[in-house]
Enzyme design. Structure first.
Site, short mmCIF file in Angstrom:
data_model
loop_
_atom_site.label_atom_id
_atom_site.label_comp_id
_atom_site.label_asym_id
_atom_site.label_seq_id
_atom_site.Cartn_x
_atom_site.Cartn_y
_atom_site.Cartn_z
N HIS A 83 0.82 -1.22 0.00
CA HIS A 83 0.00 0.00 0.00
C HIS A 83 0.85 1.27 0.00
CE1 HIS A 83 0.19 0.10 4.51
NE2 HIS A 83 0.03 1.38 4.32
N VAL A 103 19.04 5.34 4.32
CA VAL A 103 19.49 4.27 5.21
C VAL A 103 19.60 4.74 6.65
CG1 VAL A 103 21.32 2.59 5.65
CG2 VAL A 103 20.75 3.21 3.30
N ASP A 135 -0.03 -7.54 1.61
CA ASP A 135 0.48 -6.16 1.61
C ASP A 135 2.01 -6.18 1.66
OD1 ASP A 135 0.51 -3.43 1.70
OD2 ASP A 135 -0.21 -3.24 3.76
N SER A 230 3.98 2.60 8.15
CA SER A 230 3.67 1.54 7.20
C SER A 230 4.89 1.13 6.39
CB SER A 230 2.60 2.00 6.23
OG SER A 230 1.36 1.89 6.84
N1 ARG Z 1 -2.05 1.65 7.02
C1 ARG Z 1 -1.24 2.46 7.89
C2 ARG Z 1 -0.31 3.29 7.07
O1 ARG Z 1 -0.53 3.43 5.89
C3 ARG Z 1 -0.52 1.62 8.89
C4 ARG Z 1 -1.31 1.56 10.10
C5 ARG Z 1 -0.72 0.72 11.17
N2 ARG Z 1 -1.60 0.89 12.25
C6 ARG Z 1 -1.52 0.30 13.40
N3 ARG Z 1 -2.40 0.57 14.29
N4 ARG Z 1 -0.57 -0.55 13.67
O2 ARG Z 1 0.57 3.91 7.60
#
Ligand code: ARG
Length: 373
Positions: A83, A103, A135, A230
Site C-alpha cells: 500500500h 538508510v 500487503d 507503514s
Molecule cells: N495503514 C497504515 C499506514 O498506511 C498503517 C497503520 C498501522 N496501524 C496500526 N495501528 N498498527 O501507515
C-alpha cells in the site's frame, strides 16, 4: 481519527492508502471520546547501532511525497508494504524516478537518497479488503545502499504467542496528528498476540487472517505502529538471530486495546521475496568455497525451487570434475541435489558455476588436490 468513529477511521486508513500512514504510537489510555485521540507515544528512541537495516521510504508521485518505512535485505533490495506504492495516480509503482530510500537516518530526512530502479508489488495485493491482504512489495535501488541487511524469518512456527517484537518507524506519535511524526527513529516494544496459527487478533474477528497477517501489540494497548510507519519492520529474535517477522500494514486507529497492529506475516512471503530478490532457486553447496576434495571425493549442490513454476538450471565445471546432472528442469517447490565428484589427482582449483533463469550465477571453487587453493 476519533475513537468514536473507528469504522470511519479504518475506512480512511484503507482509502488513504499510501497517503495516510502509521507511527509508533503507544497510548497509555484510551482516547477521550471527543476530538482527536491524544495518546502517549509508547515508543522510545531506537538505538541506531542496532537498526542499520532500517530504511525510510519516500514515495514521490504526482500527489506529492508519502512517508513509509522499509527494510534492507540485500545491497539493492528492500521490503515494504504494497500500500506504500499503491497511490491512486499509479506513479509510485514505477518509482517515478523520484521515490527514494534513506538508510537508517539519524533524523527524519537525513542522509543520501537512493533512488529506485524497480518496484515489484505482490500480484495478490488487495486494498479493498477490510484489512488489506498480501500487503508486500519489493524495492530495488539503482546503486548499492551500504547499510546492514536483515534476514527474513522463514520459520512458519515462529514467533509464538507472547514472543517479544519491536516495531520501528518515523510515523505519528499521536494518532491522526501528522505534526506528531517522529524526528528520531522510534522503537515500540510489543508482543505477538496471536501466534502463527492463531485465528484471533483482538476484536478484528474474521477480518484477521493469521496465515497471512501477524497480530502484535500489548493486550491493554498503548504501544503500536501508526500512520507513517507503514512498510517498516517488525523484528524479533528467533533462534538467537534478529529477523524480520512482519511489515507494518494496517490497524484500526493506533494503540487501542483490542485493536492491535496488523502486520504482513514474513514467513508466509519469504519465498516470494527471495525468489525475486535472490533468485528462483536457493543454491546450497555442501561445503564452503574453496571446498577441499581429493580424487574420487565429492561435494553436493542442492537447488530448491522457491516458486510454484518450473525453472531450468545448468551446472558447469571442468574436465577435472564429474557433474551428476549438468542441466535440467526443477518443478515448482521441488528440489534437486547435484553431485560434483573429483576425477583427477591434479592440483587444480575448479570453479563450478550454477546458472538458472532469473537467478544470479553462483560459483564455488573446488580444490581437487585435497589441499586448499
Ligand atoms: N495503514 C497504515 C499506514 O498506511 C498503517 C497503520 C498501522 N496501524 C496500526 N495501528 N498498527 O501507515
Amino acid at each position: 481519527m476519533t475513537s468514536r468513529a473507528p469504522k470511519r477511521a479504518l475506512l480512511a486508513a484503507l482509502i488513504g492508502g499510501a497517503l495516510v500512514f502509521a507511527s509508533v504510537v503507544p497510548a497509555t489510555a484510551a482516547a477521550n471520546s471527543d476530538g482527536p485521540s491524544i495518546r502517549v507515544v509508547g515508543g522510545s528512541n531506537a538505538n541506531l547501532a542496532d537498526t542499520g537495516w532500517f530504511l525510510r521510504f519516500v514515495s514521490v508521485t504526482g500527489m506529492g511525497p508519502a512517508n513509509c518505512g522499509a527494510t534492507q535485505i540485500s545491497s539493492r533490495w528492500a521490503v515494504t508494504a504494497a500500500h506504500c506504492v499503491d497511490t491512486p495516480d499509479g506513479m509510485a509503482k514505477t518509482g517515478n524516478g523520484k521515490s527514494y530510500l534513506q538508510v537508517n537516518p539519524a533524523t527524519r530526512g537525513a542522509g543520501t537518497r537512493y533512488y529506485l530502479d524497480k518496484v515489484i508489488v505482490h500480484s495478490g495485493y488487495k486494498k479493498n479488503a477490510r484489512l488489506q491482504i498480501n500487503d508486500v512489495a519489493l524495492l530495488k535501488t539503482k546503486v548499492s545502499m551500504g547499510g546492514a541487511k536483515l534476514a527474513l524469518n522463514s520459520d512458519k512456527s515462529a514467533p509464538g504467542i507472547g514472543h517479544a517484537e519491536q516495531v520501528y518507524g518515523f510515523g505519528e506519535r499521536v494518532d491522526g496528528d501528522r505534526d506528531s511524526q517522529a524526528t528520531e527513529l522510534q522503537e515500540g516494544r510489543v508482543e505477538d498476540l496471536a501466534g502463527p496459527y492463531g485465528s484471533t487478533c483482538g476484536n478484528y474477528g474474521s477480518d484477521y487472517r493469521g496465515a497471512y497477517e501477524l497480530c502484535a501489540g500489548l493486550p491493554a494497548g498503548g504501544v503500536d505502529a501508526c500512520q507513517g510507519d507503514s512498510g517498516g519492520p517488525l523484528v524479533a529474535t528467533v533462534a538467537g538471530r534478529r529477523v524480520l517477522v512482519g511489515i507494518v500494514s494496517t490497524g484500526l486507529g493506533c494503540a487501542r486495546a483490542k485493536y492491535p497492529g496488523i502486520y504482513t506475516r514474513i514467513s508466509t512471503y519469504s519465498n516470494w521475496i527471495k525468489a525475486r530478490a535472490f533468485g528462483k532457486f536457493a543454491v546450497t553447496p555442501s561445503c564452503a568455497s574453496p571446498c577441499v576434495r581429493a580424487k574420487n571425493k565429492s561435494m553436493t549442490i542442492k537447488l530448491s525451487n522457491r516458486t510454484s513454476t518450473s525453472g531450468k538450471y545448468s551446472v558447469s565445471g571442468s574436465k577435472y570434475v564429474k557433474i551428476s546432472s549438468s542441466w535440467g528442469t526443477i518443478k515448482g517447490k521441488k528440489s534437486r541435489t547435484i553431485r560434483v565428484r573429483v576425477i583427477s589427482s591434479k592440483k587444480k582449483c575448479v570453479v563450478v558455476k550454477v546458472k538458472s533463469t532469473k537467478t544470479p550465477t553462483k560459483s564455488f571453487t573446488i580444490a581437487t588436490n585435497g589441499k586448499s587453493c
